[in-house]
Write a protein that holds these residues in place. Structure first.
Motif, PDB file in Angstrom:
ATOM      1  N   GLY A  27       0.819  -1.212   0.000  1.00 52.92           N
ATOM      2  CA  GLY A  27       0.000   0.000   0.000  1.00 52.92           C
ATOM      3  C   GLY A  27       0.848   1.255   0.000  1.00 52.92           C
ATOM      4  N   ILE A  28       1.915   1.256   0.776  1.00 54.19           N
ATOM      5  CA  ILE A  28       2.796   2.422   0.834  1.00 54.19           C
ATOM      6  C   ILE A  28       3.564   2.578  -0.471  1.00 54.19           C
ATOM      7  CG2 ILE A  28       4.848   3.364   2.004  1.00 54.19           C
ATOM      8  CD1 ILE A  28       3.568   2.252   4.632  1.00 54.19           C
ATOM      9  N   ILE A  29       3.967   1.481  -1.082  1.00 54.42           N
ATOM     10  CA  ILE A  29       4.625   1.553  -2.389  1.00 54.42           C
ATOM     11  C   ILE A  29       3.713   2.275  -3.382  1.00 54.42           C
ATOM     12  CG2 ILE A  29       5.300   0.169  -4.410  1.00 54.42           C
ATOM     13  CD1 ILE A  29       6.417  -1.915  -2.343  1.00 54.42           C
ATOM     14  N   PHE A  30       2.469   1.847  -3.472  1.00 52.59           N
ATOM     15  CA  PHE A  30       1.542   2.470  -4.418  1.00 52.59           C
ATOM     16  C   PHE A  30       1.185   3.897  -4.006  1.00 52.59           C
ATOM     17  CE2 PHE A  30       1.015  -1.909  -5.791  1.00 52.59           C
ATOM     18  CZ  PHE A  30       1.088  -1.743  -7.172  1.00 52.59           C
ATOM     19  N   SER A  31       1.224   4.189  -2.711  1.00 49.80           N
ATOM     20  CA  SER A  31       0.886   5.542  -2.266  1.00 49.80           C
ATOM     21  C   SER A  31       1.946   6.564  -2.660  1.00 49.80           C
ATOM     22  CB  SER A  31       0.652   5.570  -0.759  1.00 49.80           C
ATOM     23  OG  SER A  31       1.869   5.473  -0.056  1.00 49.80           O
ATOM     24  N   THR A  32       3.151   6.110  -3.000  1.00 52.24           N
ATOM     25  CA  THR A  32       4.180   7.068  -3.432  1.00 52.24           C
ATOM     26  C   THR A  32       3.706   7.866  -4.639  1.00 52.24           C
ATOM     27  OG1 THR A  32       5.346   5.444  -4.823  1.00 52.24           O
ATOM     28  CG2 THR A  32       6.108   5.690  -2.531  1.00 52.24           C
ATOM     29  N   MET A  33       2.871   7.254  -5.473  1.00 49.72           N
ATOM     30  CA  MET A  33       2.323   7.969  -6.628  1.00 49.72           C
ATOM     31  C   MET A  33       1.324   9.028  -6.174  1.00 49.72           C
ATOM     32  SD  MET A  33       1.830   4.938  -9.450  1.00 49.72           S
ATOM     33  CE  MET A  33       0.806   3.915  -8.400  1.00 49.72           C
ATOM     34  N   SER A  34       0.578   8.739  -5.125  1.00 45.90           N
ATOM     35  CA  SER A  34      -0.450   9.667  -4.643  1.00 45.90           C
ATOM     36  C   SER A  34       0.122  10.852  -3.886  1.00 45.90           C
ATOM     37  CB  SER A  34      -1.431   8.931  -3.731  1.00 45.90           C
ATOM     38  OG  SER A  34      -2.063   7.900  -4.417  1.00 45.90           O
ATOM     39  N   VAL A  35       1.225  10.639  -3.178  1.00 40.47           N
ATOM     40  CA  VAL A  35       1.798  11.716  -2.366  1.00 40.47           C
ATOM     41  C   VAL A  35       2.909  12.474  -3.100  1.00 40.47           C
ATOM     42  CG1 VAL A  35       1.191  10.624  -0.167  1.00 40.47           C
ATOM     43  CG2 VAL A  35       3.464  10.226  -1.160  1.00 40.47           C
ATOM     44  N   ASP A  36       3.240  12.043  -4.308  1.00 38.22           N
ATOM     45  CA  ASP A  36       4.289  12.683  -5.119  1.00 38.22           C
ATOM     46  C   ASP A  36       5.655  12.675  -4.433  1.00 38.22           C
ATOM     47  OD1 ASP A  36       2.442  13.137  -7.087  1.00 38.22           O
ATOM     48  OD2 ASP A  36       2.373  15.311  -6.849  1.00 38.22           O
ATOM     49  N   ILE A  37       5.935  11.590  -3.724  1.00 40.65           N
ATOM     50  CA  ILE A  37       7.248  11.410  -3.104  1.00 40.65           C
ATOM     51  C   ILE A  37       7.700  10.001  -3.460  1.00 40.65           C
ATOM     52  CG2 ILE A  37       8.542  11.292  -0.943  1.00 40.65           C
ATOM     53  CD1 ILE A  37       6.499  13.258   0.260  1.00 40.65           C
ATOM     54  N   GLN A  38       8.848   9.884  -4.115  1.00 38.88           N
ATOM     55  CA  GLN A  38       9.251   8.590  -4.650  1.00 38.88           C
ATOM     56  C   GLN A  38       9.982   7.681  -3.675  1.00 38.88           C
ATOM     57  OE1 GLN A  38      11.955  10.285  -7.685  1.00 38.88           O
ATOM     58  NE2 GLN A  38      13.328   8.646  -7.103  1.00 38.88           N
ATOM     59  N   SER A  39      10.446   8.225  -2.576  1.00 46.18           N
ATOM     60  CA  SER A  39      11.156   7.380  -1.617  1.00 46.18           C
ATOM     61  C   SER A  39      10.906   7.917  -0.213  1.00 46.18           C
ATOM     62  CB  SER A  39      12.659   7.358  -1.917  1.00 46.18           C
ATOM     63  OG  SER A  39      13.194   8.659  -1.815  1.00 46.18           O
ATOM     64  N   ILE A  40      11.134   7.053   0.769  1.00 45.43           N
ATOM     65  CA  ILE A  40      10.994   7.474   2.161  1.00 45.43           C
ATOM     66  C   ILE A  40      12.389   7.573   2.750  1.00 45.43           C
ATOM     67  CG2 ILE A  40      10.020   6.949   4.422  1.00 45.43           C
ATOM     68  CD1 ILE A  40       7.856   5.302   2.993  1.00 45.43           C
ATOM     69  N   THR A  75       0.093   4.292  10.437  1.00 40.53           N
ATOM     70  CA  THR A  75       0.667   5.002  11.577  1.00 40.53           C
ATOM     71  C   THR A  75       2.025   5.563  11.172  1.00 40.53           C
ATOM     72  OG1 THR A  75       1.843   3.066  12.420  1.00 40.53           O
ATOM     73  CG2 THR A  75      -0.450   3.394  13.175  1.00 40.53           C
ATOM     74  N   PHE A  76       2.557   6.453  12.001  1.00 38.52           N
ATOM     75  CA  PHE A  76       3.892   6.958  11.698  1.00 38.52           C
ATOM     76  C   PHE A  76       4.908   5.827  11.755  1.00 38.52           C
ATOM     77  CE2 PHE A  76       7.950   8.996  12.876  1.00 38.52           C
ATOM     78  CZ  PHE A  76       8.167   9.639  11.660  1.00 38.52           C
ATOM     79  N   GLU A  77       4.702   4.873  12.662  1.00 40.86           N
ATOM     80  CA  GLU A  77       5.625   3.737  12.742  1.00 40.86           C
ATOM     81  C   GLU A  77       5.599   2.923  11.442  1.00 40.86           C
ATOM     82  OE1 GLU A  77       8.691   1.572  14.391  1.00 40.86           O
ATOM     83  OE2 GLU A  77       7.857   3.488  15.012  1.00 40.86           O
ATOM     84  N   ASP A  78       4.424   2.807  10.794  1.00 39.20           N
ATOM     85  CA  ASP A  78       4.342   2.124   9.498  1.00 39.20           C
ATOM     86  C   ASP A  78       5.257   2.792   8.476  1.00 39.20           C
ATOM     87  OD1 ASP A  78       2.382   0.271  10.344  1.00 39.20           O
ATOM     88  OD2 ASP A  78       0.744   1.616   9.769  1.00 39.20           O
ATOM     89  N   ILE A  79       5.342   4.096   8.538  1.00 38.79           N
ATOM     90  CA  ILE A  79       6.212   4.839   7.614  1.00 38.79           C
ATOM     91  C   ILE A  79       7.659   4.743   8.081  1.00 38.79           C
ATOM     92  CG2 ILE A  79       6.692   7.100   6.586  1.00 38.79           C
ATOM     93  CD1 ILE A  79       3.940   5.706   5.816  1.00 38.79           C
ATOM     94  N   ARG A  80       7.886   4.909   9.367  1.00 46.60           N
ATOM     95  CA  ARG A  80       9.246   4.915   9.907  1.00 46.60           C
ATOM     96  C   ARG A  80       9.998   3.623   9.580  1.00 46.60           C
ATOM     97  NH1 ARG A  80      11.177   6.311  15.990  1.00 46.60           N
ATOM     98  NH2 ARG A  80       9.161   7.321  16.036  1.00 46.60           N
ATOM     99  N   ILE A  81       9.339   2.473   9.714  1.00 38.01           N
ATOM    100  CA  ILE A  81      10.052   1.213   9.464  1.00 38.01           C
ATOM    101  C   ILE A  81      10.285   0.964   7.974  1.00 38.01           C
ATOM    102  CG2 ILE A  81       9.266   0.163  11.614  1.00 38.01           C
ATOM    103  CD1 ILE A  81       7.334  -1.569   9.962  1.00 38.01           C
ATOM    104  N   ARG A  82       9.742   1.843   7.139  1.00 38.00           N
ATOM    105  CA  ARG A  82       9.953   1.718   5.692  1.00 38.00           C
ATOM    106  C   ARG A  82      10.902   2.786   5.154  1.00 38.00           C
ATOM    107  NH1 ARG A  82       5.425  -0.498   7.341  1.00 38.00           N
ATOM    108  NH2 ARG A  82       4.857  -2.499   6.438  1.00 38.00           N
ATOM    109  N   ILE A  83      11.621   3.463   6.053  1.00 41.98           N
ATOM    110  CA  ILE A  83      12.655   4.387   5.598  1.00 41.98           C
ATOM    111  C   ILE A  83      13.653   3.569   4.784  1.00 41.98           C
ATOM    112  CG2 ILE A  83      14.635   5.771   6.367  1.00 41.98           C
ATOM    113  CD1 ILE A  83      12.866   6.786   8.657  1.00 41.98           C
ATOM    114  N   GLY A  84      13.937   4.048   3.595  1.00 44.31           N
ATOM    115  CA  GLY A  84      14.809   3.324   2.672  1.00 44.31           C
ATOM    116  C   GLY A  84      14.058   2.815   1.452  1.00 44.31           C
TER     117      GLY A  84
END
Length: 154
Positions: A27-40, A75-84
């Motif tokens: 879901g976060i991979i596909f959301s990169t298109m929605s938020v206009d940010i290609q990496s975390i 959650t923010f933790e969902d994003i935090r653990i996907r840094i990279g």
């Protein structure tokens, strides 16, 4: 062009590819298109989260939780653990350009004020998380440098 992605720079790739975490990762991979940010990255994790929270307000969540039978926001933790995480989804839009695009597409679905409230509430939430972690370190007499890198074993 197909969406390509890479999570090899994330701290715990095994976790991110298993069970419910894989659903969130995808879901976060596909959301990169929605938020206009290609990496975390450490630098943009808060902005990525805030934009995703704003969109979650519009869509009433992002991830389907089988236990509650509802869509839930990350959650923010969902994003935090996907840094990279990296994808090829990129748009050079500033926040204002991105917001105007989202507002134009969703103006009938939700008010501008509600979208902005969700965006800024997410930023405040992360500031509170950071402050709580800082206080915990101080109480333990530990030195503190807030780091957005995922916690080990997360």
């Amino acid at each position: 062009m197909a969406l390509s992605w890479d999570i090899t720079d994330c701290a715990n790739t095994e976790l991110l590819q298993s069970g419910i975490e894989w659903n969130k990762t995808e879901g976060i991979i596909f959301s990169t298109m929605s938020v206009d940010i290609q990496s975390i990255t450490e630098e943009n994790a808060i902005e990525f989260y805030a934009r995703l929270q704003m969109l979650s307000t519009i869509y009433n969540g992002f991830f389907y939780d089988k236990e509650t039978n509802q869509y839930v926001a990350p959650t923010f933790e969902d994003i935090r653990i996907r840094i990279g995480l990296k994808t090829n989804a990129y748009s050079p839009n500033t926040f204002n350009q991105w917001f105007k695009r989202i507002e134009k597409v969703h103006q009938k679905d939700i008010s501008k004020n509600k979208m902005l409230a969700a965006y800024y509430a997410a930023k405040v939430e992360v500031e509170q998380i950071m402050e709580e972690e800082k206080i915990t370190h101080i109480e333990r007499n530990e030195s503190f440098a807030f780091d957005l890198q995922p916690r080990s074993g997360a």
